[in-house]
Design an enzyme around this catalytic site. Structure first.
Site, PDB file in Angstrom:
ATOM      1  N   LYS A 197      24.666  74.756  18.361  1.00 57.55           N
ATOM      2  CA  LYS A 197      23.996  73.581  18.917  1.00 57.55           C
ATOM      3  C   LYS A 197      22.753  73.229  18.109  1.00 57.55           C
ATOM      4  O   LYS A 197      22.521  72.076  17.758  1.00 57.55           O
ATOM      5  CB  LYS A 197      23.637  73.831  20.381  1.00 57.55           C
ATOM      6  CG  LYS A 197      23.039  72.619  21.073  1.00 57.55           C
ATOM      7  CD  LYS A 197      22.893  72.841  22.566  1.00 57.55           C
ATOM      8  CE  LYS A 197      22.372  71.576  23.252  1.00 57.55           C
ATOM      9  NZ  LYS A 197      22.298  71.742  24.721  1.00 57.55           N
ATOM     10  N   GLU A 203      22.967  84.808  14.506  1.00 56.22           N
ATOM     11  CA  GLU A 203      24.265  85.443  14.280  1.00 56.22           C
ATOM     12  C   GLU A 203      25.225  84.475  13.591  1.00 56.22           C
ATOM     13  O   GLU A 203      25.930  84.840  12.636  1.00 56.22           O
ATOM     14  CB  GLU A 203      24.873  85.905  15.616  1.00 56.22           C
ATOM     15  CG  GLU A 203      24.028  86.921  16.362  1.00 56.22           C
ATOM     16  CD  GLU A 203      23.092  86.296  17.378  1.00 56.22           C
ATOM     17  OE1 GLU A 203      22.776  86.978  18.365  1.00 56.22           O
ATOM     18  OE2 GLU A 203      22.693  85.119  17.196  1.00 56.22           O
ATOM     19  N   GLY A 256      25.820  75.011  25.894  1.00 57.70           N
ATOM     20  CA  GLY A 256      26.777  75.808  25.134  1.00 57.70           C
ATOM     21  C   GLY A 256      27.974  76.262  25.928  1.00 57.70           C
ATOM     22  O   GLY A 256      29.126  76.135  25.488  1.00 57.70           O
ATOM     23  N   ARG A 257      27.748  76.801  27.132  1.00 53.88           N
ATOM     24  CA  ARG A 257      28.862  77.311  27.925  1.00 53.88           C
ATOM     25  C   ARG A 257      29.647  76.195  28.604  1.00 53.88           C
ATOM     26  O   ARG A 257      30.629  76.464  29.302  1.00 53.88           O
ATOM     27  CB  ARG A 257      28.355  78.325  28.952  1.00 53.88           C
ATOM     28  CG  ARG A 257      27.304  77.788  29.904  1.00 53.88           C
ATOM     29  CD  ARG A 257      26.663  78.940  30.698  1.00 53.88           C
ATOM     30  NE  ARG A 257      25.573  78.492  31.551  1.00 53.88           N
ATOM     31  CZ  ARG A 257      24.330  78.264  31.134  1.00 53.88           C
ATOM     32  NH1 ARG A 257      24.029  78.402  29.849  1.00 53.88           N
ATOM     33  NH2 ARG A 257      23.393  77.895  31.980  1.00 53.88           N
ATOM     34  N   GLU A 342      25.494  83.642  33.269  1.00 47.22           N
ATOM     35  CA  GLU A 342      24.427  82.980  32.528  1.00 47.22           C
ATOM     36  C   GLU A 342      23.883  81.789  33.312  1.00 47.22           C
ATOM     37  O   GLU A 342      22.704  81.451  33.202  1.00 47.22           O
ATOM     38  CB  GLU A 342      24.922  82.530  31.151  1.00 47.22           C
ATOM     39  CG  GLU A 342      23.811  82.052  30.230  1.00 47.22           C
ATOM     40  CD  GLU A 342      24.252  81.895  28.788  1.00 47.22           C
ATOM     41  OE1 GLU A 342      24.065  82.833  27.996  1.00 47.22           O
ATOM     42  OE2 GLU A 342      24.795  80.819  28.454  1.00 47.22           O
ATOM     43  N   HIS A 373      46.938  99.502  37.330  1.00 47.99           N
ATOM     44  CA  HIS A 373      47.016 100.913  36.954  1.00 47.99           C
ATOM     45  C   HIS A 373      45.684 101.416  36.418  1.00 47.99           C
ATOM     46  O   HIS A 373      45.631 102.481  35.786  1.00 47.99           O
ATOM     47  CB  HIS A 373      48.125 101.120  35.921  1.00 47.99           C
ATOM     48  CG  HIS A 373      49.485 100.789  36.456  1.00 47.99           C
ATOM     49  ND1 HIS A 373      50.308 101.731  37.057  1.00 47.99           N
ATOM     50  CD2 HIS A 373      50.160  99.619  36.529  1.00 47.99           C
ATOM     51  CE1 HIS A 373      51.424 101.157  37.447  1.00 47.99           C
ATOM     52  NE2 HIS A 373      51.370  99.867  37.137  1.00 47.99           N
ATOM     53  N   LYS A 483      16.251  88.412  21.882  1.00 48.40           N
ATOM     54  CA  LYS A 483      16.420  87.766  20.575  1.00 48.40           C
ATOM     55  C   LYS A 483      15.079  87.642  19.858  1.00 48.40           C
ATOM     56  O   LYS A 483      14.990  87.843  18.639  1.00 48.40           O
ATOM     57  CB  LYS A 483      17.069  86.389  20.753  1.00 48.40           C
ATOM     58  CG  LYS A 483      18.511  86.455  21.238  1.00 48.40           C
ATOM     59  CD  LYS A 483      19.009  85.113  21.737  1.00 48.40           C
ATOM     60  CE  LYS A 483      19.117  84.086  20.661  1.00 48.40           C
ATOM     61  NZ  LYS A 483      19.752  82.840  21.151  1.00 48.40           N
TER      62      LYS A 483
END
Length: 511
Positions: A197, A203, A256-257, A342, A373, A483
């Site tokens: 964005k 990263e 973003g999400r 978030e 399981h 961060k």
């Protein structure tokens, strides 16, 4: 005491009959707590059934939660969200992801459509070979810039017999992730999509630089000519070196999400074609319309939020589990983790006051029948109550004998029945208490429109929970502190940490 506080207190004191008692007392319970959202006509028609009858919602709880929604001005906040008002007050922004699906202010919808058309032209040019031979795309992002496309591709790419362009999604700064993607690609026929964005995400930009080095080291004369930028900061992408014609902007008001619907969906359109991307948007729009035009308990995302609040706020459930009985949805629980935790993992209300109770539960889950399981022992006989969502498809996604899908679905439905009914035994180790809640989301099929509808439903469910708690779901300051400290360490300016952190930095050779 505010009206909302008084209603919450009343809710805390309501009796909660067992699930069996609720079904026995109300012959209409199933129809009252089941609803459907559909879309399309003819071959494009589809729908999703939402069954919340195996939760402890009853007429009294539903009525009180409707009062709470009114007291928290649900209708007003929904209108702010869907018309481009300031839905994110801490950052002074609108939250206009629904405009990407055609629901929002006229200006926002017009802008989104124009940017979609820009992306459509570039997607068409690349798939037609106008930018040279392209067989692979490495999509580099993190958080919503990567998880949305990865989830969509995991669900939809399986139905493409021979993908025209093979897509690899890379998010982790761990070099193993990027190396794995590069090992599967020929650099001479690979494009790089950089999704950020701000176009400053550490990263993402570090991975992007390494990907460009890889192209250069393998004989690609113009590495930047192989890059597409997906960003709300197009000027920074151009400054970084991307040609303006290959910059696909999206609005600053799309978080973003919540960004799969924007140019962040570029890898989906590249891999599957524009029609499939549009189908994702269409499925989401069908849910948007239901959410916009339906009030009170009939509004299915709001009804789901009522159940969430019942378990998190009133019964102290700290987690919520999501199990997809469909291999194509293997990343969907991960997607919901980010969306819900978030968005609603907050300490304060919209006016900056401490919240008066729990907010987002821990979202977790997996794929059935594998999870049966592994973790279902705790769900059936553990000492904590975990509300469970089951997601399944009536239509199979495979061409194997019918028994595969029949066994899959019977297991899904049997787990919900067993959680509710339980089973007594003279042997305590073989006794199941039952009365454990679940909801079932049953899709006609797992196609592009269904994916769009599923994600939009959970976006609105998350928003509804935020409204009922009085919090802002659209900021995420909690991700920033770690961060910032990492940047201080990287720059050599970080100091004065606790003894443990100082020792770890020294042991790793970072000091």
């Amino acid at each position: 005491m505010t009206d909302a506080a008084a209603i919450r207190d009343r809710l805390k004191n309501l009796p909660t009959p067992t699930l069996k008692e609720l079904f026995d007392a109300d012959p209409q319970r199933l129809s009252a707590l089941t609803g459907r959202i559909g879309w399309g006509e003819g071959q494009t028609a589809g729908s999703i059934l939402f069954d919340w009858s195996k939760t402890h919602l009853d007429e009294v709880h539903l009525g009180a939660f409707e009062e709470l929604a009114d007291a928290m001005d649900f209708a007003g906040r929904r209108d702010v969200l869907l018309t481009g008002g300031i839905a994110n007050p801490t950052e002074g922004r609108a939250a206009q992801h629904t405009a990407e699906r055609g629901i929002g202010s006229d200006a926002a919808v017009e802008e989104a459509d124009a940017l979609h058309q820009r992306m459509k032209l570039l997607v068409g040019a690349i798939r037609a070979g106008e930018l040279g031979e392209v067989k692979h795309l490495i999509h580099i992002g993190i958080g919503g810039s990567a998880l949305g496309p990865a989830c969509a591709l995991a669900m939809l790419a399986r139905d493409i017999d021979a993908p025209l362009i093979d897509v690899h999604v890379v998010s982790n700064i761990d070099g193993c992730a990027l190396e794995d993607a590069m090992h599967g690609c020929d650099p001479k026929t690979t494009m790089i999509a950089v999704a950020s964005k701000t176009f400053t995400t550490t990263e993402t930009m570090t991975n992007a630089t390494s990907a460009l080095d890889w192209l250069r080291e393998n004989g690609v004369a113009d590495p930047y000519g192989r890059v597409v930028a997906l960003t709300a900061s197009p000027e920074k992408a151009v400054e970084w070196g991307v040609d303006e014609t290959r910059v696909l902007p999206f609005s600053e008001t799309v978080g973003g999400r919540y960004s799969l619907w924007s140019s962040i969906g570029f890898p989906v359109a590249i891999a599957l074609g524009w029609d499939e991307f549009e189908a994702v948007l269409a499925g989401a729009q069908a849910v948007d319309i239901h959410f916009r035009d339906t009030d009170a308990r009939a509004n299915l995302p709001l009804r789901a939020a009522f159940a969430d609040q019942l378990y998190t706020r009133l019964r102290g459930c700290q987690t919520r589990a999501v199990f997809a009985y469909d291999e194509r949805l293997k990343l969907f629980p991960d997607y919901l983790q980010q969306l819900e935790m978030e968005s609603n993992g907050k300490l304060v209300t919209m006016d900056g006051k401490p919240v008066d109770g729990p907010t987002a539960p821990i979202t977790w889950g997996g794929v059935g029948t594998d999870a049966q399981h592994a973790v279902f022992q705790l769900l059936h006989q553990g000492t904590v109550t975990v509300p469970v969502d089951f997601i399944a498809s009536i239509a199979p996604g495979d061409a194997l004998p019918d028994e595969h899908h029949r066994i899959l679905l019977t297991n899904c439905f049997a787990q919900g029945a067993a959680l509710m009914a339980g089973k007594g035994s003279d042997d305590p180790a073989r006794s199941y208490p039952g009365n454990r809640p679940s909801a079932t989301i049953l899709c006609d099929d797992m196609d592009a429109a269904t994916l769009g509808a599923l994600i939009a439903f959970h976006e609105h469910r998350t928003f509804c929970n935020a409204v009922l708690m009085g919090i802002n779901p659209f900021d995420q300051f909690g991700v920033e502190l770690g961060k910032q400290i990492a940047k201080e360490i990287e720059s050599g300016k970080g100091e004065g940490f606790d003894p443990s952190t100082e020792a770890l930095l020294e042991a790793a050779g970072l000091k």
